[in-house]
Design a protein around this motif. Structure first.
Motif, short mmCIF file in Angstrom:
data_model
loop_
_atom_site.label_atom_id
_atom_site.label_comp_id
_atom_site.label_asym_id
_atom_site.label_seq_id
_atom_site.Cartn_x
_atom_site.Cartn_y
_atom_site.Cartn_z
N CYS A 188 18.98 38.59 23.83
CA CYS A 188 17.75 39.36 24.01
C CYS A 188 17.01 38.82 25.21
O CYS A 188 16.61 37.64 25.23
CB CYS A 188 16.87 39.28 22.76
N LYS B 134 22.27 44.60 17.54
CA LYS B 134 21.47 45.46 18.41
C LYS B 134 22.02 46.87 18.35
O LYS B 134 23.21 47.11 18.58
CB LYS B 134 21.48 44.95 19.85
N TYR C 136 16.74 45.85 17.25
CA TYR C 136 17.59 44.90 16.55
C TYR C 136 17.43 45.11 15.05
O TYR C 136 16.31 45.10 14.52
CB TYR C 136 17.20 43.46 16.91
#
Length: 487
Positions: free
Chosen positions: A39, A78, A83
């Motif tokens: 991320c 994801k 997420y």
């Protein structure tokens, strides 16, 4: 996660991994980790209890990942720009019972410092009542790349492993879905899809007993996501089958909770936790290993540690070397038809560095490829550089001619050369990853004159004798190298 405690790398590469090296550095302490998720340039994994780990580079880990709800054994996936997190709220014998609940929730980001960091209200997607032959804990997620359908498995040794379908838009249980039992005798399962096969990976053995834990990870596969999942000799995982993927080794016991991360085509890693790392006081730690595929089956590779090697191109088998004059060795020769078999044999010693280094230029020396002759200009010392950071699962390495400080490096023209002294410059640091077929990708950390970390150009055989830098191509043997222990 189970609270009760009951009373190859391919053979050709095994010798590459003999020197001990630390696992992930920093504070990689975790139990029941989720699949590693990326991320905004950082890596995250979540564990039992609600917390988790964060890494800026995939090598050094620290606490700080956040997940509400506590419970056990989460997974994260994801989907689009969000997420989805799934976890077991209870179960596993926690509190003395097996009345478990599986919950899902969403977040726009995994970064707890982001203004967008906010989990949605958790919703229940499965449960066990504590009386049935099943325990709702240890879930995982798979978004089927062929259909777009979202699947989850869960369960422990207390009964069956179950498969359910979720809605990939909401994270809720798919309307009308009925759970299906697909395995026994394992827990902490994971699902993955590859080349027309669905793979069910389960954690077998005992946990939560430190250095005495016997956890290991086994696998079966099926052409259908609903099974049956058979192992390499045709045993159904619903009847206790499973082929070994990883077990204890390298002074670490109890690998469990498999996760797969695809870094690039042909470059994959698997993550897990070890119940006990002997070198970390027996703590449960995050493990990251190369993921290899042998005859259609996943195999945990070994972490590359360095050593002295001949670096040989998969293209032809020629060896990477300094572009210096060939220095002949002296030999007292006998005509083969006049050999006196009663005369003692005298071994011929290898040519030494001292015998040839005086003939080498003092400045930069280009690299080339040629027949391997176990000569000093063909022997490379590959060594981790502790202070240089790393990438997902490994540190950066320096590559020098053995016995010298002469270092392999990238040039601004996207070529390779050697410089007289290793300085630690990013162009002299190398990312070394084992591909899924057992060969290696060698990639410089940086190209001089370019600002970003290099993740595209690798050592490449443009011709039988011509090494260069070019984009990674798993389908081409030009991009692949083998590391042979130097003789």
């Amino acid at each position: 996660m189970k609270t009760r405690i009951p009373a190859i790398l391919f053979a050709i590469h095994c010798s590459l991994f003999t020197t001990r090296v630390a696992a992930q550095v920093g504070a990689p302490y975790i139990h029941d980790p989720s699949t590693i998720a990326e991320c905004d340039g950082k890596y995250y994994t979540f564990g039992t209890g609600g917390g988790g780990l964060i890494s800026d580079d995939g090598w050094s880990w620290h606490s700080g990942a956040e997940r509400p709800g506590g419970g056990a054994a989460p997974d994260v996936l994801k989907i689009g720009d969000r997420y989805l997190v799934i976890y077991g709220a209870t179960g596993g014998g926690l509190g003395g019972g097996h009345n478990g609940r599986i919950l899902t929730m969403w977040n726009k980001t995994l970064d707890p410092k982001s203004p967008d960091f906010k989990y949605t209200q958790a919703v229940e997607v499965a449960a066990s009542d504590g009386m049935e032959d099943q325990d709702a804990i240890d879930p995982c997620l798979l978004l089927d790349p062929t259909t777009g359908r979202l699947w989850a498995t869960y369960g422990t040794y207390f009964g069956t492993i179950r498969l359910i379908e979720l809605d990939p838009t909401t994270g809720y249980r798919a309307e009308g879905n009925k759970e299906k039992d697909i395995a026994i005798d394992c827990e902490a399962t994971d699902l993955l899809y590859r080349d027309g096969w669905y793979y069910l990976l389960g954690t077998h053995g005992t946990c939560c007993d430190g250095v005495n834990s016997t956890y290991n990870i086994v696998v079966g596969r099926s052409r259908n996501v609903e099974g049956p999942y058979l192992d390499n000799v045709g045993r159904d995982m619903f009847h206790g089958g499973g082929r070994m993927v990883i077990n204890a080794g390298d002074r670490k016991t109890g690998p469990g909770h498999f996760g797969r991360t695809v870094i690039d085509e042909g470059i994959e890693i698997m993550s897990c936790h070890y119940e006990a790392d002997f070198d970390q006081g027996g703590r449960s730690v995050l493990g990251i290993r190369p993921l290899l595929w042998r005859n259609g089956w996943p195999v945990a590779g070994n972490q590359f540690r360095g050593g002295v090697f001949a670096i040989e191109s998969e293209r032809r088998g020629y060896s990477l070397e300094l572009a210096v004059d060939f220095t002949r060795m002296q030999q007292e020769r006998e005509r083969f038809w006049q050999i006196d078999t009663t005369k003692p044999v005298k071994p011929i010693p290898n040519q030494t560095l001292a015998e040839v280094i005086g003939n080498w230029p003092e400045g930069d020396i280009p690299a080339r490829c040629s027949d391997y002759m176990f000569r000093p200009w063909q022997h490379w010392n590959i060594e981790p550089v502790a202070e240089a950071g790393g990438y997902l699962g490994a540190p950066y390495f320096k590559i020098t001619i053995n016995g010298t400080s002469r270092a392999l490096c990238a040039t601004a023209a996207c070529e390779v050369t050697t410089v007289p002294t290793f300085t630690g410059d990013d162009s002299q640091l190398w990312r070394i990853e084992q591909a899924t077929d057992g060969t290696f990708r060698l990639m410089p950390k940086a190209i001089p004159g370019r600002k970003d970390v290099n993740t595209r150009l690798c050592l490449y055989s443009a011709g039988d004798s011509t090494p260069t830098l070019a984009p990674w191509d798993f389908q081409s043997d030009n991009a692949k190298w083998n590391l042979r222990i130097a003789e």
